[in-house]
Write an enzyme that holds these catalytic residues in place. Structure first.
Site, PDB file in Angstrom:
ATOM      1  N   ASP A  30     -63.636  -4.178  75.662  1.00 26.38           N
ATOM      2  CA  ASP A  30     -62.496  -5.095  75.620  1.00 26.38           C
ATOM      3  C   ASP A  30     -62.053  -5.240  74.164  1.00 26.38           C
ATOM      4  O   ASP A  30     -62.865  -5.095  73.246  1.00 26.38           O
ATOM      5  CB  ASP A  30     -62.891  -6.469  76.187  1.00 26.38           C
ATOM      6  CG  ASP A  30     -61.685  -7.283  76.629  1.00 26.38           C
ATOM      7  OD1 ASP A  30     -61.539  -7.512  77.845  1.00 26.38           O
ATOM      8  OD2 ASP A  30     -60.881  -7.694  75.758  1.00 26.38           O
ATOM      9  N   THR A 121     -54.161  -4.788  89.619  1.00 30.06           N
ATOM     10  CA  THR A 121     -53.090  -4.902  90.624  1.00 30.06           C
ATOM     11  C   THR A 121     -51.783  -4.502  89.967  1.00 30.06           C
ATOM     12  O   THR A 121     -51.349  -5.137  88.993  1.00 30.06           O
ATOM     13  CB  THR A 121     -53.004  -6.363  91.118  1.00 30.06           C
ATOM     14  OG1 THR A 121     -54.281  -6.715  91.651  1.00 30.06           O
ATOM     15  CG2 THR A 121     -51.939  -6.527  92.185  1.00 30.06           C
ATOM     16  N   PHE A 149     -60.508  -6.536  95.907  1.00 30.82           N
ATOM     17  CA  PHE A 149     -60.125  -7.657  96.768  1.00 30.82           C
ATOM     18  C   PHE A 149     -61.016  -8.879  96.554  1.00 30.82           C
ATOM     19  O   PHE A 149     -61.108  -9.743  97.425  1.00 30.82           O
ATOM     20  CB  PHE A 149     -60.171  -7.218  98.237  1.00 30.82           C
ATOM     21  CG  PHE A 149     -59.331  -5.999  98.515  1.00 30.82           C
ATOM     22  CD1 PHE A 149     -57.946  -6.104  98.582  1.00 30.82           C
ATOM     23  CD2 PHE A 149     -59.904  -4.743  98.669  1.00 30.82           C
ATOM     24  CE1 PHE A 149     -57.150  -4.981  98.804  1.00 30.82           C
ATOM     25  CE2 PHE A 149     -59.111  -3.604  98.895  1.00 30.82           C
ATOM     26  CZ  PHE A 149     -57.738  -3.733  98.960  1.00 30.82           C
ATOM     27  N   LEU A 150     -61.696  -8.942  95.414  1.00 33.47           N
ATOM     28  CA  LEU A 150     -62.644 -10.055  95.220  1.00 33.47           C
ATOM     29  C   LEU A 150     -61.917 -11.390  95.098  1.00 33.47           C
ATOM     30  O   LEU A 150     -60.786 -11.471  94.621  1.00 33.47           O
ATOM     31  CB  LEU A 150     -63.532  -9.816  94.003  1.00 33.47           C
ATOM     32  CG  LEU A 150     -62.949  -9.826  92.592  1.00 33.47           C
ATOM     33  CD1 LEU A 150     -62.724 -11.222  92.049  1.00 33.47           C
ATOM     34  CD2 LEU A 150     -63.884  -9.088  91.659  1.00 33.47           C
ATOM     35  N   GLY A 257     -51.949 -28.038 102.519  1.00 39.25           N
ATOM     36  CA  GLY A 257     -52.262 -28.874 101.372  1.00 39.25           C
ATOM     37  C   GLY A 257     -51.321 -28.595 100.219  1.00 39.25           C
ATOM     38  O   GLY A 257     -50.168 -28.201 100.427  1.00 39.25           O
ATOM     39  N   GLY A 261     -52.577 -21.301  94.153  1.00 41.90           N
ATOM     40  CA  GLY A 261     -52.364 -21.106  92.719  1.00 41.90           C
ATOM     41  C   GLY A 261     -53.267 -19.986  92.252  1.00 41.90           C
ATOM     42  O   GLY A 261     -53.654 -19.128  93.043  1.00 41.90           O
ATOM     43  N   CYS A 264     -53.608 -14.792  90.697  1.00 36.16           N
ATOM     44  CA  CYS A 264     -53.279 -13.638  91.553  1.00 36.16           C
ATOM     45  C   CYS A 264     -52.123 -13.907  92.510  1.00 36.16           C
ATOM     46  O   CYS A 264     -51.053 -13.334  92.344  1.00 36.16           O
ATOM     47  CB  CYS A 264     -54.518 -13.208  92.321  1.00 36.16           C
ATOM     48  SG  CYS A 264     -55.888 -12.788  91.235  1.00 36.16           S
ATOM     49  N   LYS A 327     -58.925 -23.768  92.567  1.00 31.87           N
ATOM     50  CA  LYS A 327     -59.683 -23.876  93.818  1.00 31.87           C
ATOM     51  C   LYS A 327     -61.121 -24.219  93.449  1.00 31.87           C
ATOM     52  O   LYS A 327     -61.514 -24.081  92.280  1.00 31.87           O
ATOM     53  CB  LYS A 327     -59.594 -22.578  94.628  1.00 31.87           C
ATOM     54  CG  LYS A 327     -60.306 -21.386  94.016  1.00 31.87           C
ATOM     55  CD  LYS A 327     -60.272 -20.240  95.005  1.00 31.87           C
ATOM     56  CE  LYS A 327     -61.185 -19.131  94.582  1.00 31.87           C
ATOM     57  NZ  LYS A 327     -61.165 -18.009  95.505  1.00 31.87           N
ATOM     58  N   ARG A 334     -55.325 -21.312  85.871  1.00 33.02           N
ATOM     59  CA  ARG A 334     -54.039 -20.607  85.830  1.00 33.02           C
ATOM     60  C   ARG A 334     -53.204 -20.979  87.053  1.00 33.02           C
ATOM     61  O   ARG A 334     -53.678 -20.920  88.169  1.00 33.02           O
ATOM     62  CB  ARG A 334     -54.271 -19.085  85.799  1.00 33.02           C
ATOM     63  CG  ARG A 334     -54.747 -18.586  84.452  1.00 33.02           C
ATOM     64  CD  ARG A 334     -55.035 -17.110  84.500  1.00 33.02           C
ATOM     65  NE  ARG A 334     -56.163 -16.811  85.360  1.00 33.02           N
ATOM     66  CZ  ARG A 334     -56.514 -15.582  85.756  1.00 33.02           C
ATOM     67  NH1 ARG A 334     -55.804 -14.538  85.372  1.00 33.02           N
ATOM     68  NH2 ARG A 334     -57.555 -15.396  86.515  1.00 33.02           N
TER      69      ARG A 334
HETATM   70  C1  UGA Z   1     -57.006 -13.888  95.971  1.00 30.59           C
HETATM   71  C2  UGA Z   1     -57.330 -13.081  97.241  1.00 30.59           C
HETATM   72  O1  UGA Z   1     -57.875 -13.952  98.233  1.00 30.59           O
HETATM   73  C3  UGA Z   1     -58.325 -11.972  96.928  1.00 30.59           C
HETATM   74  O2  UGA Z   1     -58.581 -11.186  98.089  1.00 30.59           O
HETATM   75  C4  UGA Z   1     -57.755 -11.082  95.813  1.00 30.59           C
HETATM   76  O3  UGA Z   1     -58.655 -10.065  95.440  1.00 30.59           O
HETATM   77  C5  UGA Z   1     -57.464 -11.948  94.587  1.00 30.59           C
HETATM   78  O4  UGA Z   1     -56.536 -12.995  94.945  1.00 30.59           O
HETATM   79  C6  UGA Z   1     -56.875 -11.065  93.521  1.00 30.59           C
HETATM   80  O5  UGA Z   1     -55.792 -10.516  93.746  1.00 30.59           O
HETATM   81  O6  UGA Z   1     -57.534 -10.832  92.516  1.00 30.59           O
HETATM   82  P1  UGA Z   1     -58.263 -15.842  94.641  1.00 30.59           P
HETATM   83  O7  UGA Z   1     -57.054 -15.907  93.775  1.00 30.59           O
HETATM   84  O8  UGA Z   1     -59.600 -15.825  94.007  1.00 30.59           O
HETATM   85  O9  UGA Z   1     -58.214 -14.523  95.569  1.00 30.59           O
HETATM   86  O10 UGA Z   1     -58.197 -17.114  95.579  1.00 30.59           O
HETATM   87  P2  UGA Z   1     -58.033 -17.417  97.130  1.00 30.59           P
HETATM   88  O11 UGA Z   1     -59.340 -17.762  97.715  1.00 30.59           O
HETATM   89  O12 UGA Z   1     -57.227 -16.395  97.799  1.00 30.59           O
HETATM   90  O13 UGA Z   1     -57.179 -18.764  97.045  1.00 30.59           O
HETATM   91  C7  UGA Z   1     -55.891 -18.754  96.461  1.00 30.59           C
HETATM   92  C8  UGA Z   1     -55.267 -20.127  96.537  1.00 30.59           C
HETATM   93  O14 UGA Z   1     -54.896 -20.421  97.881  1.00 30.59           O
HETATM   94  C9  UGA Z   1     -56.128 -21.279  96.071  1.00 30.59           C
HETATM   95  O15 UGA Z   1     -55.353 -22.124  95.250  1.00 30.59           O
HETATM   96  C10 UGA Z   1     -56.520 -21.963  97.363  1.00 30.59           C
HETATM   97  O16 UGA Z   1     -56.754 -23.335  97.183  1.00 30.59           O
HETATM   98  C11 UGA Z   1     -55.284 -21.738  98.199  1.00 30.59           C
HETATM   99  N1  UGA Z   1     -55.519 -21.810  99.669  1.00 30.59           N
HETATM  100  C12 UGA Z   1     -56.382 -20.949 100.256  1.00 30.59           C
HETATM  101  C13 UGA Z   1     -54.831 -22.745 100.426  1.00 30.59           C
HETATM  102  O17 UGA Z   1     -54.015 -23.540  99.901  1.00 30.59           O
HETATM  103  N2  UGA Z   1     -55.041 -22.795 101.774  1.00 30.59           N
HETATM  104  C14 UGA Z   1     -55.899 -21.952 102.396  1.00 30.59           C
HETATM  105  O18 UGA Z   1     -56.042 -22.054 103.632  1.00 30.59           O
HETATM  106  C15 UGA Z   1     -56.585 -21.019 101.624  1.00 30.59           C
END
Ligand code: UGA
Length: 437
Positions: A30, A121, A149-150, A257, A261, A264, A327, A334
């Site tokens: 990095d 991405t 997809f993590l 809710g 955010g 991603c 979350k 971010r």
């Molecule tokens: C997301 C995707 O879920 C991953 O599969 C992907 O690899 C990743 O982006 C990426 O592109 O790197 P992530 O950003 O870690 O993962 O978070 P998520 O678990 O998807 O949650 C995203 C947001 O949605 C959070 O703010 C969460 O609070 C919100 N959320 C999630 C809701 O408001 N309602 C739900 O039912 C689920």
């Protein structure tokens, strides 16, 4: 296998550590010397469950190194490109500066016969454009795209035990060889039957952004319905439970809710819509602009509920914000809906106190104007309104009776529908959810 990982942010640091855990020899590279110093010292630069332990184990094994010098990556067989693709300032498109720079750096050191693997991405068409820069003749370097997809908070598990592997490769023998080499990298996952889809560059790039667009759409769908539930007096949680029973729909990502955010989903749907415009197909993804608008509206909805709860003005009223990270199980702020709500309420003159188990330091750097209190009990003290915006387990576990003895006024807005309204009301609280009667 000898592996390099270029870019040691969220994706890259986790990938490097996970690859070492799988038994590969890994060097993480990095340009950020502070980040590399932390990683080399065994300290994770961000909060992610299990990362510290795996980092320590990898360094102790001698199979994991971190450096700012790209030449250390020269003898790797596989180079993973894991740099960020943030939103361009003042635009919706993705900023590919870091991808282009990292690709050029790796091309400068990669040995003949090695494979470069994009994990970042990117807008569809990027891999093809980069591949055109590969040396055209002789024994050369090849390129594959292997989206990640993590999820933050589950990053290690998602990397070690992915639910699918997607390889975008060139057609013919070269593509077959590259896919086999990736199979060797991911041998552990492949041997347990993880589905693997081998396809072309464009499809692999689109798989990633389509997956995130679908997830974002699912969340905005339930949030839009929750706006209707609010005016109709219906219960969005029961509704989601009911439609979620249909296996074609599924219950996951139907939690209404304050919305999505993070680093991603928001920027990926914007970049995807912007790329569609560039391809002359803006109308195909115009709905993603609506998904974005619905999502941003939820933040305003929580702010409006707060104003209403305090009789029309939040000015100089003490409001405690539970959660600042985007979350739970993450210190990432971010594009955090929670932090946005806190900042908006502060802007309206409220005396805002924010708390979070892990996110305070990052939030303070971005918004030093807010007051942060690490202890939940101290934060709750004398609050006239409690606003839960990030559903950390310790907030779900709050005993409403105990909490009511701390606050000045037992009034809560549950911006994640994470609490039991019956229990909270029975303990004397005025409870407002999002789309719950
Ligand atoms: C997301 C995707 O879920 C991953 O599969 C992907 O690899 C990743 O982006 C990426 O592109 O790197 P992530 O950003 O870690 O993962 O978070 P998520 O678990 O998807 O949650 C995203 C947001 O949605 C959070 O703010 C969460 O609070 C919100 N959320 C999630 C809701 O408001 N309602 C739900 O039912 C689920």
């Amino acid at each position: 296998m000898k592996i390099s990982v270029i870019g040691c942010g969220y994706l890259g640091a986790v990938h490097a550590v996970a690859m070492a855990e799988l038994g590969h020899d890994v060097v993480g590279v990095d340009v950020d010397a502070d980040r590399i110093a932390l990683l080399a010292d065994g300290k994770a630069p961000f909060f992610e469950p299990e990362l510290d332990q795996l980092l320590e184990r990898g360094l102790a094994s001698g199979r994991l190194q971190f450096t700012t010098s790209p030449t250390s990556a020269a003898d790797a067989d596989v180079h993973f490109l894991a740099v960020g693709t943030p939103q361009k300032p003042g635009a919706h498109a993705a900023d590919l500066t870091y991808v282009d720079a990292a690709f050029a750096t790796i091309l400068g050191v990669a040995k003949s016969g090695s494979l470069i693997v994009g994990k970042s991405t990117v807008p569809v068409g990027t891999a093809q454009r980069l591949a055109a820069q590969l040396p055209a003749h002789g024994e050369t370097v090849s390129l594959a795209w292997n989206p990640e997809f993590l999820r933050e908070g589950f990053a290690i598990k998602d990397t070690l035990e992915p639910d699918r592997l997607v390889y975008g490769v060139v057609a013919g023998d070269q593509g077959r060889e590259d896919a086999e080499r990736l199979d060797a990298v991911y041998h552990a996952a492949i041997s347990t039957g993880t589905p693997r889809i081998v396809t072309d560059y464009a499809t692999s790039e689109l798989v990633k952004v389509s997956a995130n667009a679908f997830l974002a759409t699912k969340i905005s769908f339930i949030n839009a319905i929750s706006e209707i539930a609010d005016v109709a007096g219906a219960d969005i949680t029961a509704l989601a439970d009911a439609i979620g029973q249909d296996a074609r729909i599924g219950r996951r990502f139907l939690n209404a809710g304050v919305g999505f955010g993070g680093g991603c989903l928001p920027k990926d749907i914007r970049a995807f819509a912007a790329r569609a415009e560039e391809l002359g197909k803006g109308s195909s993804l115009a709905f993603l602009n609506e998904v974005d608008a619905i999502n941003l509206r939820q933040r305003q909805r929580v702010v409006d509920l707060a104003v209403e709860a305090l009789g029309g003005s939040v000015n100089e009223r003490r409001i405690v914000i539970l959660g600042v990270s985007f979350k739970p199980n993450s210190d990432d702020v971010r594009d955090s809906p929670a932090l946005d709500v806190a900042v908006q309420l502060k802007g309206l003159g409220a005396d805002v106190v924010a708390t979070d188990p892990e996110g305070i330091e990052n939030a303070r750097r971005r918004h030093p104007q807010l007051s942060y209190v690490p202890s939940l009990r101290d934060a709750l003290r004398d609050a006239e309104l409690v606003v839960l915006v990030t559903e950390w387990q310790e907030y779900r576990d709050i005993d409403p009776r105990d909490a009511s003895s701390l606050v000045a006024r037992p009034h809560i807005i549950d911006g994640r529908n994470a609490l039991d309204p019956v229990r909270w009301r029975a303990s004397g609280w005025t409870y407002r959810g999002m789309g719950r009667p």
